[in-house]
Motif scaffolding. Structure first.
Motif, mmCIF file in Angstrom:
data_model
loop_
_atom_site.group_PDB
_atom_site.id
_atom_site.type_symbol
_atom_site.label_atom_id
_atom_site.label_comp_id
_atom_site.label_asym_id
_atom_site.label_seq_id
_atom_site.Cartn_x
_atom_site.Cartn_y
_atom_site.Cartn_z
ATOM 1 N N GLU A 174 -6.984 4.072 -5.960
ATOM 2 C CA GLU A 174 -8.312 4.512 -5.540
ATOM 3 C C GLU A 174 -8.247 5.976 -5.167
ATOM 4 O O GLU A 174 -7.234 6.450 -4.634
ATOM 5 C CB GLU A 174 -8.795 3.710 -4.319
ATOM 6 N N ASN A 182 0.816 -1.207 0.000
ATOM 7 C CA ASN A 182 0.000 0.000 0.000
ATOM 8 C C ASN A 182 0.852 1.260 0.000
ATOM 9 O O ASN A 182 1.823 1.356 0.747
ATOM 10 C CB ASN A 182 -0.900 0.035 1.249
ATOM 11 N N THR A 240 -8.447 -3.564 -1.030
ATOM 12 C CA THR A 240 -8.198 -2.159 -0.761
ATOM 13 C C THR A 240 -7.266 -2.055 0.441
ATOM 14 O O THR A 240 -6.809 -3.062 0.970
ATOM 15 C CB THR A 240 -9.514 -1.398 -0.534
ATOM 16 N N ALA A 241 -6.990 -0.845 0.866
ATOM 17 C CA ALA A 241 -6.036 -0.635 1.947
ATOM 18 C C ALA A 241 -6.708 0.016 3.142
ATOM 19 O O ALA A 241 -7.724 0.711 3.000
ATOM 20 C CB ALA A 241 -4.894 0.261 1.465
ATOM 21 N N PHE A 260 0.396 5.754 -0.291
ATOM 22 C CA PHE A 260 -0.586 6.822 -0.126
ATOM 23 C C PHE A 260 0.044 8.174 -0.442
ATOM 24 O O PHE A 260 1.232 8.394 -0.195
ATOM 25 C CB PHE A 260 -1.085 6.861 1.330
ATOM 26 N N TYR A 289 -3.172 0.073 -3.641
ATOM 27 C CA TYR A 289 -3.037 -1.140 -2.829
ATOM 28 C C TYR A 289 -2.310 -2.260 -3.577
ATOM 29 O O TYR A 289 -2.157 -3.358 -3.057
ATOM 30 C CB TYR A 289 -4.395 -1.623 -2.327
ATOM 31 N N PHE A 333 -4.600 6.683 -3.143
ATOM 32 C CA PHE A 333 -3.786 5.609 -2.622
ATOM 33 C C PHE A 333 -3.785 4.433 -3.596
ATOM 34 O O PHE A 333 -4.600 4.365 -4.516
ATOM 35 C CB PHE A 333 -4.254 5.175 -1.222
#
Lengths: 116, 120
Positions: free
Chosen positions: A56, A31, B104-105, A33, A50, A48
């Motif tokens: 996303e 991940n 997702t994170a 960000f 993943y 971000f």
């Protein structure tokens, strides 16, 4: 032992320029960000990722895009820089398997971008 | 969406004294995590302490401790025996954990920060 590296500490760009902010991590984290930090507003999530090529939107994605072609690198792109994008930009990474809830994020030292 | 509120933009404390930074949050989740991060002038964000919502016991890390009040959605940070090196911005943050296979994170939501100045 720097683990999240942001390519520039300070950057000055002109309005309308295409700007690339680069972030590299050496911890094999899944991940990554991008946050924007402004006085009185704290840190706000822009985008971000993943996984490689997966992204996303965060809370304030307008005017930004991102690219993640390799696991270790996550780029923030300002397609046409504007003065309201003058800010501090922080990159961070976290592990999917090592429970970010235990380790939190690892942050870079930030890029202070000024758009004139 | 979760929100995190830090109502003290700036605080000051004398060296060796104790100071408490406040944080409230709003969520409908039952399983979540709370963090305090420190950002000194070097800009490097440093994790100070974390708290699991399912644990009633307040987390402690040396001179740093929290007062976690789940029903009140309050998560304050107490710094004992303040030192000059504690001068920094302090951010409270909330995380709802993403499952391992959700694609997702886990994301951190931050408050607006409290600037703490430790004086002689």
């Amino acid at each position: 032992d720097v683990k999240v590296t942001q390519s520039s500490r300070y950057l000055v760009k002109r309005t309308g320029e295409k700007v690339f902010l680069e972030c590299v991590q050496d911890m094999d984290h899944e991940n990554m960000f991008w946050y924007r930090q402004d006085p009185g507003l704290g840190l706000r999530l822009i985008y971000f990722s993943y996984d490689v090529k997966m992204k996303e939107k965060g809370d304030i994605p307008e005017g930004y895009s991102v690219s993640r072609e390799k696991k270790e690198r996550f780029s923030l792109i300002l397609e046409s820089a504007s003065t309201n994008q003058t800010s501090m930009y922080l990159c961070a990474s976290s592990s999917r398997d090592k429970a970010p809830v235990n380790y939190g994020y690892t942050f870079g030292s930030g890029t202070r971008l000024t758009v004139v | 969406a979760q929100t995190v509120t830090q109502s003290q933009p700036e605080m000051s404390v004398q060296e060796a004294e104790t100071v408490t930074l406040s944080c409230t949050y709003d969520t409908s989740e039952n399983n979540y995590y709370l963090f305090w991060y420190k950002q000194p002038p070097s800009r490097q964000m440093i994790l100070v302490i974390r708290q699991e919502a399912y644990k009633q016991q307040n987390a402690t890390e040396n001179r740093f401790s929290v007062n976690f009040q789940k029903a009140a959605k309050s998560f304050s940070l107490k710094i004992s025996d303040s030192q000059l090196g504690d001068t920094a911005m302090y951010f409270c943050a909330f995380m709802k954990p993403a499952g391992l296979n959700t694609g997702t994170a886990s994301k951190l939501t931050f408050g607006t920060g409290t600037r703490l100045q430790v004086t002689l």
